[in-house]
Design a protein around this motif. Sequence first.
Motif, PDB file in Angstrom:
ATOM      1  N   ARG A  88       0.811  -1.228   0.000  1.00 43.89           N
ATOM      2  CA  ARG A  88       0.000   0.000   0.000  1.00 43.89           C
ATOM      3  C   ARG A  88       0.839   1.270   0.000  1.00 43.89           C
ATOM      4  O   ARG A  88       0.361   2.348   0.379  1.00 43.89           O
ATOM      5  CB  ARG A  88      -0.960   0.017   1.188  1.00 43.89           C
ATOM      6  N   SER A  89       2.081   1.163  -0.423  1.00 41.89           N
ATOM      7  CA  SER A  89       2.942   2.332  -0.575  1.00 41.89           C
ATOM      8  C   SER A  89       3.409   2.376  -2.022  1.00 41.89           C
ATOM      9  O   SER A  89       4.080   1.465  -2.496  1.00 41.89           O
ATOM     10  CB  SER A  89       4.141   2.229   0.383  1.00 41.89           C
ATOM     11  N   TYR A  90       3.044   3.433  -2.730  1.00 37.92           N
ATOM     12  CA  TYR A  90       3.301   3.524  -4.169  1.00 37.92           C
ATOM     13  C   TYR A  90       4.299   4.632  -4.467  1.00 37.92           C
ATOM     14  O   TYR A  90       4.451   5.590  -3.704  1.00 37.92           O
ATOM     15  CB  TYR A  90       2.007   3.812  -4.931  1.00 37.92           C
ATOM     16  N   SER A  91       4.948   4.492  -5.622  1.00 42.74           N
ATOM     17  CA  SER A  91       5.812   5.553  -6.121  1.00 42.74           C
ATOM     18  C   SER A  91       5.697   5.610  -7.636  1.00 42.74           C
ATOM     19  O   SER A  91       5.362   4.619  -8.287  1.00 42.74           O
ATOM     20  CB  SER A  91       7.271   5.311  -5.719  1.00 42.74           C
ATOM     21  N   CYS A  92       5.968   6.774  -8.184  1.00 42.04           N
ATOM     22  CA  CYS A  92       5.995   6.942  -9.637  1.00 42.04           C
ATOM     23  C   CYS A  92       7.419   6.692 -10.101  1.00 42.04           C
ATOM     24  O   CYS A  92       8.336   7.467  -9.807  1.00 42.04           O
ATOM     25  CB  CYS A  92       5.536   8.351 -10.024  1.00 42.04           C
ATOM     26  N   LEU A  93       7.632   5.599 -10.814  1.00 39.36           N
ATOM     27  CA  LEU A  93       8.970   5.242 -11.268  1.00 39.36           C
ATOM     28  C   LEU A  93       9.420   6.078 -12.455  1.00 39.36           C
ATOM     29  O   LEU A  93      10.582   6.471 -12.539  1.00 39.36           O
ATOM     30  CB  LEU A  93       9.017   3.756 -11.663  1.00 39.36           C
ATOM     31  N   GLU A  94       8.524   6.288 -13.394  1.00 40.08           N
ATOM     32  CA  GLU A  94       8.877   6.981 -14.627  1.00 40.08           C
ATOM     33  C   GLU A  94       7.713   7.820 -15.132  1.00 40.08           C
ATOM     34  O   GLU A  94       6.549   7.507 -14.868  1.00 40.08           O
ATOM     35  CB  GLU A  94       9.262   5.980 -15.729  1.00 40.08           C
ATOM     36  N   MET A  95       8.043   8.852 -15.891  1.00 39.90           N
ATOM     37  CA  MET A  95       7.059   9.626 -16.627  1.00 39.90           C
ATOM     38  C   MET A  95       7.494   9.636 -18.086  1.00 39.90           C
ATOM     39  O   MET A  95       8.563  10.148 -18.429  1.00 39.90           O
ATOM     40  CB  MET A  95       6.929  11.055 -16.093  1.00 39.90           C
TER      41      MET A  95
END
Length: 413
Positions: free
Chosen positions: A330-337
């Motif tokens: 339940r912990s997310y991150s944005c790896l790439e855009m």
Amino acid sequence: MEYHQSYPYSNYDFQSQTSHLHADQSDHYLTSVPILQSVPSLISQSHNQENQPTYHHCLTTLQGHNSYISSLTISGNFIYTGSSDREIRSWKCNPYFESNNENLSADHCMVSAGKGAVKSLAISGDKIFSAHQDHKIRVWKIENNKLDHLRYSRLATLPTLGDRAAKLLMPKHQVQIRRHKKCTWIHHVDTVSALALSRDESLLFCFMGSNAQMAVSLEDERVYTGSADKKIKVWKKELGEKKHSLIATLEKHNSGVNALALSSDGCVLYSGACDRSIVVWEKIDSEGNMGVVGALRGHTKSILCLAVVSDLVCSGSADQTIRIWRGVARSYSCLEMLEGHKGPVKCLTATVDHCNTSDTSSYLIYSGGLDCDIKVWQVRNACIRDMKCMIHETVILEGEILLRKWKYDGRIM
């Protein structure tokens, strides 16, 4: 194969909603509304800091459509795309084989140029199902007459004339669609916007309504539908029953739902909307009921499409970007855009990159946009033991770390 359809609205609500959508069905889903604040963010700063760096690049851009890409799917070595100018095209492409975009774009053929914009595609074995704005579903047969050279022929249009005639005279098959009008339940009364196959591919589900969306859980055969009424409805066929029935309604978005995607095990549902948020739902009990966990924020305009591959969630937006998310506990991150489209990103699909020979995880992301282009991206984890990375830039919005860019040997990864 049986054929099921779902109506996003019931009885009189159906008339009012579809009338409103038809008035502006070309771009209403592009209109962004204020960001959803009522759901807590799942983006963790500590998780962003610990994430293994990834990098991406665009392998190729496929061009050939003269109107925007509205649907995209993959089967074997072929990419199938549908567009708003009624065309379905197939593309044979190994993105590693040739770096000349002109040659790659030329290696495609026309499946059909029919009546009505193509809204959705689904493939089962040697059959392609296409949903159209003219209220029809068309079935195409894939014929392999030469090595890796395919031909296509139309098998049927659904519902067939026989299906409609068989149910026309029996009252039990009549449903009310407007105040003074009835028709058979099998008859399409609006744009067919979404298609999905059951786990054994014996059932084809269709959903009607402007930009309506659908996802089918392959684990428990639950069907999730989202539409402009801001709701996600859950349908299930109970034991001994022949039809799916409504078992739950999920409400959290403050705008129309544009995209739905399920995790591979069917335990997590992702929904994207015009409120620029991706709401994460998880099963909360043994009955399989869904509850809100939180939201992923970062896009600056409407979420238009979602795709899940392995532990990655991919989102396409009207802000012309694609974001790659990963969640752990339940912990997310944005790896790439991913940036490169010159218009909103309308459709996405993703696969594991089986051509990758390294020992790192690698994925291929396929995107179609309103700029008429199809782009193929590679996203993979950087091999930490072979490089020294440093944080080059941190993108922060409203106190949340949304994206980290890593630098190695002077390159932005």
